[in-house]
Design a protein around this motif. Structure first.
Motif, mmCIF file in Angstrom:
data_model
loop_
_atom_site.group_PDB
_atom_site.id
_atom_site.type_symbol
_atom_site.label_atom_id
_atom_site.label_comp_id
_atom_site.label_asym_id
_atom_site.label_seq_id
_atom_site.Cartn_x
_atom_site.Cartn_y
_atom_site.Cartn_z
ATOM 1 N N PHE A 39 0.844 -1.192 0.000
ATOM 2 C CA PHE A 39 0.000 0.000 0.000
ATOM 3 C C PHE A 39 0.883 1.247 0.000
ATOM 4 C CE2 PHE A 39 0.265 -1.936 4.231
ATOM 5 C CZ PHE A 39 0.862 -0.935 4.986
ATOM 6 N N LEU A 40 0.268 2.398 -0.185
ATOM 7 C CA LEU A 40 0.994 3.665 -0.227
ATOM 8 C C LEU A 40 1.088 4.282 1.160
ATOM 9 C CD1 LEU A 40 -0.722 4.981 -3.450
ATOM 10 C CD2 LEU A 40 1.709 4.480 -3.263
ATOM 11 N N GLU A 41 2.080 5.122 1.360
ATOM 12 C CA GLU A 41 2.300 5.713 2.682
ATOM 13 C C GLU A 41 2.970 7.074 2.541
ATOM 14 O OE1 GLU A 41 5.412 4.956 6.390
ATOM 15 O OE2 GLU A 41 4.646 3.230 5.285
ATOM 16 N N PHE A 42 2.526 8.040 3.343
ATOM 17 C CA PHE A 42 3.303 9.271 3.468
ATOM 18 C C PHE A 42 3.488 9.585 4.941
ATOM 19 C CE2 PHE A 42 -0.848 11.688 3.501
ATOM 20 C CZ PHE A 42 -0.628 12.487 4.620
ATOM 21 N N SER A 43 4.551 10.314 5.241
ATOM 22 C CA SER A 43 4.790 10.760 6.614
ATOM 23 C C SER A 43 5.215 12.218 6.584
ATOM 24 C CB SER A 43 5.866 9.903 7.295
ATOM 25 O OG SER A 43 7.110 10.027 6.630
ATOM 26 N N TYR A 44 4.972 12.907 7.699
ATOM 27 C CA TYR A 44 5.347 14.325 7.812
ATOM 28 C C TYR A 44 5.837 14.573 9.231
ATOM 29 C CZ TYR A 44 5.213 19.389 7.374
ATOM 30 O OH TYR A 44 5.565 20.717 7.330
ATOM 31 N N VAL A 45 7.081 15.011 9.373
ATOM 32 C CA VAL A 45 7.693 15.209 10.682
ATOM 33 C C VAL A 45 7.277 16.558 11.259
ATOM 34 C CG1 VAL A 45 9.865 15.344 11.971
ATOM 35 C CG2 VAL A 45 9.678 13.807 10.008
ATOM 36 N N VAL A 46 6.840 16.544 12.535
ATOM 37 C CA VAL A 46 6.443 17.785 13.195
ATOM 38 C C VAL A 46 7.364 18.149 14.358
ATOM 39 C CG1 VAL A 46 4.023 17.571 12.526
ATOM 40 C CG2 VAL A 46 4.783 16.563 14.680
ATOM 41 N N ASP A 47 8.149 17.187 14.855
ATOM 42 C CA ASP A 47 9.048 17.494 15.969
ATOM 43 C C ASP A 47 10.122 16.410 16.060
ATOM 44 O OD1 ASP A 47 10.015 18.966 18.098
ATOM 45 O OD2 ASP A 47 8.735 17.980 19.587
ATOM 46 N N GLY A 48 11.263 16.785 16.668
ATOM 47 C CA GLY A 48 12.348 15.836 16.855
ATOM 48 C C GLY A 48 13.201 15.697 15.612
ATOM 49 N N SER A 49 14.108 14.732 15.640
ATOM 50 C CA SER A 49 14.977 14.509 14.494
ATOM 51 C C SER A 49 15.403 13.046 14.448
ATOM 52 C CB SER A 49 16.215 15.413 14.553
ATOM 53 O OG SER A 49 16.998 15.112 15.695
ATOM 54 N N GLY A 50 15.797 12.629 13.279
ATOM 55 C CA GLY A 50 16.248 11.272 13.059
ATOM 56 C C GLY A 50 16.610 11.122 11.596
ATOM 57 N N SER A 51 16.461 9.933 11.077
ATOM 58 C CA SER A 51 16.737 9.714 9.665
ATOM 59 C C SER A 51 15.913 8.531 9.173
ATOM 60 C CB SER A 51 18.230 9.457 9.429
ATOM 61 O OG SER A 51 18.641 8.246 10.047
ATOM 62 N N GLU A 52 15.877 8.389 7.852
ATOM 63 C CA GLU A 52 15.129 7.299 7.241
ATOM 64 C C GLU A 52 15.927 6.756 6.070
ATOM 65 O OE1 GLU A 52 10.564 6.475 5.717
ATOM 66 O OE2 GLU A 52 11.458 8.433 5.285
ATOM 67 N N GLY A 64 9.229 19.342 9.033
ATOM 68 C CA GLY A 64 9.013 19.789 7.660
ATOM 69 C C GLY A 64 9.328 18.731 6.615
ATOM 70 N N THR A 65 9.905 17.598 7.022
ATOM 71 C CA THR A 65 10.229 16.546 6.062
ATOM 72 C C THR A 65 8.983 15.736 5.714
ATOM 73 O OG1 THR A 65 12.481 16.321 6.929
ATOM 74 C CG2 THR A 65 11.655 14.522 5.584
ATOM 75 N N PHE A 66 8.683 15.682 4.428
ATOM 76 C CA PHE A 66 7.561 14.905 3.904
ATOM 77 C C PHE A 66 8.150 13.765 3.085
ATOM 78 C CE2 PHE A 66 4.227 13.547 1.139
ATOM 79 C CZ PHE A 66 3.011 13.929 1.695
ATOM 80 N N THR A 67 7.725 12.536 3.391
ATOM 81 C CA THR A 67 8.222 11.363 2.675
ATOM 82 C C THR A 67 7.050 10.613 2.069
ATOM 83 O OG1 THR A 67 10.028 11.146 4.280
ATOM 84 C CG2 THR A 67 9.605 9.266 2.849
ATOM 85 N N PRO A 117 13.554 12.075 -5.883
ATOM 86 C CA PRO A 117 13.707 11.734 -4.461
ATOM 87 C C PRO A 117 12.340 11.462 -3.836
ATOM 88 C CG PRO A 117 14.975 13.697 -5.015
ATOM 89 C CD PRO A 117 14.117 13.398 -6.200
ATOM 90 N N PRO A 118 12.235 10.486 -2.939
ATOM 91 C CA PRO A 118 10.952 10.160 -2.316
ATOM 92 C C PRO A 118 10.628 11.064 -1.131
ATOM 93 C CG PRO A 118 12.614 8.629 -1.568
ATOM 94 C CD PRO A 118 13.286 9.525 -2.569
ATOM 95 N N TYR A 119 11.310 12.182 -0.993
ATOM 96 C CA TYR A 119 11.093 13.062 0.152
ATOM 97 C C TYR A 119 11.370 14.511 -0.254
ATOM 98 C CZ TYR A 119 16.173 13.122 0.315
ATOM 99 O OH TYR A 119 17.495 13.275 -0.036
ATOM 100 N N ALA A 120 10.911 15.430 0.574
ATOM 101 C CA ALA A 120 11.217 16.855 0.409
ATOM 102 C C ALA A 120 11.145 17.497 1.781
ATOM 103 C CB ALA A 120 10.224 17.524 -0.544
ATOM 104 N N ARG A 121 11.958 18.528 1.997
ATOM 105 C CA ARG A 121 11.894 19.250 3.264
ATOM 106 C C ARG A 121 11.233 20.606 3.033
ATOM 107 N NH1 ARG A 121 16.728 21.563 7.246
ATOM 108 N NH2 ARG A 121 15.279 22.409 8.816
ATOM 109 N N PHE A 122 10.025 20.758 3.558
ATOM 110 C CA PHE A 122 9.302 22.014 3.448
ATOM 111 C C PHE A 122 9.867 22.996 4.468
ATOM 112 C CE2 PHE A 122 6.543 19.079 1.395
ATOM 113 C CZ PHE A 122 5.766 19.802 0.508
ATOM 114 N N GLU A 123 10.016 24.246 4.046
ATOM 115 C CA GLU A 123 10.572 25.269 4.922
ATOM 116 C C GLU A 123 9.707 26.527 4.885
ATOM 117 O OE1 GLU A 123 15.255 24.870 5.086
ATOM 118 O OE2 GLU A 123 14.608 24.966 2.991
ATOM 119 N N GLY A 124 9.826 27.362 5.933
ATOM 120 C CA GLY A 124 9.121 28.637 5.987
ATOM 121 C C GLY A 124 7.621 28.469 5.923
ATOM 122 N N PRO A 125 6.935 29.367 5.207
ATOM 123 C CA PRO A 125 5.469 29.311 5.117
ATOM 124 C C PRO A 125 4.964 27.985 4.540
ATOM 125 C CG PRO A 125 6.275 31.436 4.343
ATOM 126 C CD PRO A 125 7.490 30.576 4.539
#
Length: 302
Positions: A39-52, A64-67, A117-125
């Motif tokens: 199945f399909l999946e997306f994630s969006y980080v709102v706090d903390g840090s790590g990696s994938e 701001g990272t959307f995968t 890329p399967p991800y993007a980092r949204f910034e600012g507004p």
């Protein structure tokens, strides 16, 4: 990096419902093991840090990272020692994109997904706008308001379109002339074949016909499906048929016999046997349990 064999996840909350969609807010302190799913999946980080890590390529996970994860991609989440990664995670069936009229295979809305890329980092507004959009979707997913599913489908489509636009702008701005990772006709053909299976599993599909359609030898077609999905061609088709059957059992009053034929099983006995092996109960008992009032309350936020 991943050093163990990835698991295969076959289910998620609400998967067997008429509207196969789940959006949850999760707090991870120990990452999440390597796995894949159909199945399909997306994630969006709102706090903390790590990696994938996705198919062996690692990227940071920060606010701001959307995968966006395609079916069968192996992915694993890592958290910082002693830290917590907070993110929205959404699982949904590929059929929701068919119904939107925008997917069009990998030549439509998601053209180039295998190359970009399967991800993007949204910034600012843009970061705040995306968070607000997903929070609104989260609230709507827990409501029982009229037109809930229709509105969620529209919001899901918009969210993925916004992600795709943002990611493409980033890719073009950073290296407009550089070849993108994963590009290649062979890879695209494999994804086209997988999409075709997902779209036509209810028909009399054969590996020979599939190989001819996508210009592979039969043996190579079998190999690439196993490499991409972790399953044989036959197992993949059966899983897709059984998933749709479960959804029809819950959401319609169709007879079990009609459902068996609707999803592509020529034999009623084979369907019942395989369904029981996959779900642990016969189709009639599955329908009965799923329709118990209050028996399928939404999963609580972790």
């Amino acid at each position: 990096m991943t050093t163990h064999f990835p698991g295969y996840i076959k289910t998620y909350p609400n998967m067997d419902e008429a509207f196969p969609f789940y959006l949850g807010l999760h707090r991870l302190t120990n990452g999440f093991r390597a796995h894949r799913h159909d199945f399909l999946e997306f994630s969006y980080v709102v706090d903390g840090s790590g990696s994938e890590t996705i198919d062996g390529v690692n990227h940071p996970m920060v606010p701001g990272t959307f995968t966006f994860i395609l079916p069968y991609q192996v992915h694993e989440l890592f958290t910082e020692p002693g830290g917590t990664l907070v993110l929205y995670n959404c699982n949904f069936g590929m059929e929701l994109l068919y119904e939107s009229g925008l997917s069009g295979g990998f030549g439509g809305l998601f053209a180039g997904l295998a190359e970009l890329p399967p991800y993007a980092r949204f910034e600012g507004p843009a970061m705040e706008e995306m968070r607000s959009r997903i929070e609104e979707m989260f609230r709507e997913s827990r409501s029982r308001e009229r037109w809930r599913d229709t509105l969620l489908k529209a919001k899901l489509t918009e969210t993925l379109v916004r992600f795709d636009r943002y990611r493409r702008r980033d890719a073009e701005a950073s290296s407009p002339a550089a070849p993108r990772a994963g590009a290649g006709a062979g890879r695209s053909s494999v994804w086209d074949a997988i999409y075709y299976i997902h779209s036509n599993y209810q028909d009399e599909l054969s590996l020979t016909d599939l190989a001819r359609r996508f210009s592979f030898s039969v043996s190579r077609m079998s190999e690439v499906i196993k490499e991409a999905t972790g399953q044989t061609f036959v197992r993949l088709v059966h899983d897709l048929r059984l998933r749709q059957a479960a959804s029809l059992l819950v959401s319609t009053d169709m007879s079990v016999t009609d459902i068996a034929h609707e999803v592509g099983f020529g034999s009623y006995k084979t369907f019942v046997r395989m369904f029981k092996e996959a779900k642990g109960v016969a189709p009639t008992e599955f329908r009965k349990r799923k329709r118990i009032p209050g028996g399928d309350a939404p999963t609580s936020v972790s």
